[in-house]
Design a protein around this motif. Structure first.
Motif, short mmCIF file in Angstrom:
data_model
loop_
_atom_site.label_atom_id
_atom_site.label_comp_id
_atom_site.label_asym_id
_atom_site.label_seq_id
_atom_site.Cartn_x
_atom_site.Cartn_y
_atom_site.Cartn_z
N ARG A 147 -22.58 -10.61 6.17
CA ARG A 147 -21.27 -10.64 5.86
C ARG A 147 -20.89 -9.89 4.52
O ARG A 147 -19.71 -9.45 4.36
CB ARG A 147 -20.80 -12.16 5.70
N ASN A 148 -22.34 -9.69 3.80
CA ASN A 148 -21.80 -9.00 2.48
C ASN A 148 -22.05 -7.47 2.46
O ASN A 148 -21.77 -6.80 1.51
CB ASN A 148 -22.66 -9.45 1.48
N VAL A 149 -22.77 -7.03 3.70
CA VAL A 149 -23.12 -5.45 3.84
C VAL A 149 -21.76 -4.81 4.02
O VAL A 149 -20.86 -5.12 4.65
CB VAL A 149 -23.92 -5.25 4.98
N ARG A 150 -21.57 -3.59 3.48
CA ARG A 150 -20.41 -2.84 3.53
C ARG A 150 -20.26 -2.21 5.11
O ARG A 150 -21.07 -1.24 5.32
CB ARG A 150 -20.33 -1.55 2.72
N GLY A 151 -19.49 -2.66 5.91
CA GLY A 151 -19.76 -2.34 7.44
C GLY A 151 -20.18 -3.40 8.13
O GLY A 151 -20.67 -4.41 7.66
N GLN A 152 -20.14 -3.37 9.28
CA GLN A 152 -20.73 -4.51 10.30
C GLN A 152 -21.99 -4.38 10.71
O GLN A 152 -22.53 -3.44 11.33
CB GLN A 152 -19.39 -4.74 11.72
N ILE A 153 -22.73 -5.36 10.52
CA ILE A 153 -24.39 -5.26 10.92
C ILE A 153 -24.32 -5.47 12.37
O ILE A 153 -23.42 -6.39 13.04
CB ILE A 153 -25.05 -6.52 9.96
N ASN A 154 -25.34 -4.84 12.85
CA ASN A 154 -25.34 -4.87 14.44
C ASN A 154 -25.58 -6.38 15.10
O ASN A 154 -25.01 -6.91 15.99
CB ASN A 154 -26.25 -4.00 14.95
N TYR A 155 -26.71 -6.93 14.40
CA TYR A 155 -27.51 -8.03 15.17
C TYR A 155 -27.89 -9.13 14.10
O TYR A 155 -28.66 -8.60 13.19
CB TYR A 155 -28.34 -7.51 15.90
N VAL A 156 -27.64 -10.15 14.14
CA VAL A 156 -28.21 -11.38 13.05
C VAL A 156 -28.66 -12.50 13.90
O VAL A 156 -27.93 -13.05 14.70
CB VAL A 156 -27.16 -11.96 12.17
N THR A 157 -29.99 -12.75 13.60
CA THR A 157 -30.61 -13.85 14.23
C THR A 157 -31.17 -15.00 13.09
O THR A 157 -31.69 -14.84 12.33
CB THR A 157 -31.94 -13.58 15.06
N GLY A 158 -30.82 -16.13 13.68
CA GLY A 158 -30.97 -17.36 12.70
C GLY A 158 -32.08 -18.30 13.57
O GLY A 158 -31.69 -18.65 14.49
N LEU A 159 -33.21 -18.31 12.78
CA LEU A 159 -34.12 -19.06 13.51
C LEU A 159 -34.44 -20.64 12.77
O LEU A 159 -34.76 -20.47 11.81
CB LEU A 159 -35.54 -18.46 13.56
N TYR A 180 -23.07 -9.15 16.69
CA TYR A 180 -23.74 -10.26 17.69
C TYR A 180 -24.39 -11.09 16.98
O TYR A 180 -25.58 -10.72 15.98
CB TYR A 180 -24.44 -9.42 18.93
N THR A 181 -24.29 -12.50 17.06
CA THR A 181 -25.21 -13.39 16.13
C THR A 181 -25.55 -14.41 17.39
O THR A 181 -25.03 -14.70 18.29
CB THR A 181 -24.21 -14.23 15.37
N GLU A 182 -27.14 -14.96 16.86
CA GLU A 182 -27.75 -15.83 17.94
C GLU A 182 -28.67 -16.74 16.86
O GLU A 182 -29.14 -16.21 15.80
CB GLU A 182 -28.70 -15.06 18.59
N VAL A 183 -28.52 -18.02 17.36
CA VAL A 183 -29.38 -19.13 16.61
C VAL A 183 -30.28 -19.74 17.65
O VAL A 183 -30.01 -20.13 18.78
CB VAL A 183 -28.43 -20.04 15.90
N ILE A 184 -31.41 -19.87 17.34
CA ILE A 184 -32.40 -20.72 18.21
C ILE A 184 -32.65 -22.29 17.38
O ILE A 184 -33.41 -21.92 16.16
CB ILE A 184 -33.62 -20.13 18.35
N HIS A 185 -32.30 -23.32 17.92
CA HIS A 185 -32.61 -24.63 17.45
C HIS A 185 -33.71 -25.10 17.86
O HIS A 185 -33.78 -25.38 19.25
CB HIS A 185 -31.29 -25.47 17.79
N THR A 186 -34.84 -25.60 16.96
CA THR A 186 -35.84 -26.56 17.55
C THR A 186 -36.22 -27.69 16.83
O THR A 186 -37.19 -28.27 16.83
CB THR A 186 -37.10 -25.25 17.56
N ASN A 187 -35.50 -27.88 15.67
CA ASN A 187 -35.90 -29.12 14.92
C ASN A 187 -34.42 -29.69 14.33
O ASN A 187 -34.44 -30.17 13.21
CB ASN A 187 -36.85 -28.83 13.82
#
Length: 286
Positions: A147-159, A180-187
């Motif tokens: 959200r802080n880069v100038r312009g839109q990042i293509n893909y962010v993944t939260g593990l 596009y944003t994606e999160v994988i929840h394991t705990n």
């Protein structure tokens, strides 16, 4: 935040202490260090502005040599001819005080964004070439970067983005941190965040206890091992759920199907998905 914590936060200056390690197919096992505003290091490196760049951000009490990075660097480079930049913000991550680490993760994410803007200004790269991947508290930091880069990042993944200190934190991972944003929840509920955070959230095995694990640490780490395998196999097919409550309770029978992870953003997809895994490699059941 107590005065003692504020003093510790003030001592962390990610603009100068963060180190960026570049890996490419030309140097897959020995990094080339990069630093913000050091033009010579960047120009003498193997960084290729015509290729995609994948940025890896470790979590709490970790560094550039963490298992998270060691699991992902080789499989990423085997799958794609890209620039891999490992962010070492260990000087801000190595505190037992979660308030300090959480605050440092935000300021580090802002510094990483400035580093990316600087690289792009110098080389002609653009935000659409970037994929930011973070684990634990680094998962939230990945969102801060996006959200802080100038312009839109293509893909962010939260593990398995962290839970403690993030429930009411306005800087936590958010759906619009990238195209596009994606999160994988394991705990969830222990090391990981419970509720959905991204455009698409996956809850393998219900999201808290992973087959083959006997500790929360193992469950937490499964997120990056699953993601690594998703790059090599393309497996892990999720079944759509009504919401994250249904995913946690494993009550998902919607007709929607979606592949978890991978290096290709699934732009336009949204929702919560459930899937089951094997207790050992290969983790994917297809």
């Amino acid at each position: 935040m107590p005065i003692t914590d504020l003093a510790a936060v003030a001592r962390f200056n990610p603009q100068t202490t963060n180190v960026y390690h570049l890996f490419t197919r030309s140097n897959p096992s020995r990094s080339q260090p990069l630093q913000f505003n050091n033009v010579n290091l960047l120009q003498q490196s193997n960084y290729d502005s015509s290729k995609r760049t994948i940025v890896l951000i470790h979590g709490w009490m970790n560094s550039a040599t963490s298992d998270f990075n060691m699991a992902l660097i080789p499989v990423i480079l085997a799958a794609a001819d890209v620039n891999v930049i490992v962010v070492d913000w260990s000087s801000g991550a190595n505190s037992i005080n979660y308030r300090i680490v959480n605050w440092n993760s935000v300021t580090s994410g802002q510094a990483v964004a400035r580093f990316i803007d600087w690289v792009n200004d110098l080389t002609g790269s653009n935000p659409g070439q970037y994929h930011i991947i973070g684990h634990g508290v680094g998962g939230h930091q990945a969102g801060v970067v996006g959200r802080n880069v100038r312009g839109q990042i293509n893909y962010v993944t939260g593990l398995d983005p962290a839970l403690i200190g993030w429930v009411n934190n306005i800087d936590r991972f958010a759906p619009n941190d990238a195209l596009y944003t994606e999160v994988i929840h394991t705990n969830y509920g222990v090391n990981g965040y419970l509720a959905d955070l991204a455009q698409v959230d996956f809850y393998p095995n219900g999201g808290i206890s992973m087959p083959g694990c006997n500790s929360n640490e193992c469950d937490h780490a499964r997120s990056f091992f699953y993601f690594a395998e998703s790059i090599t196999s393309g497996g892990f097919t999720g079944t759509e759920c009504l919401n994250y409550y249904a995913a946690v309770l494993r009550l998902c029978d919607f007709s929607g199907r979606l592949q978890m992870g991978g290096l290709t953003p699934k732009v336009g997809q949204t929702g919560v998905y459930y899937l089951e895994t094997n207790p050992a490699r290969p983790f994917s059941q297809g």
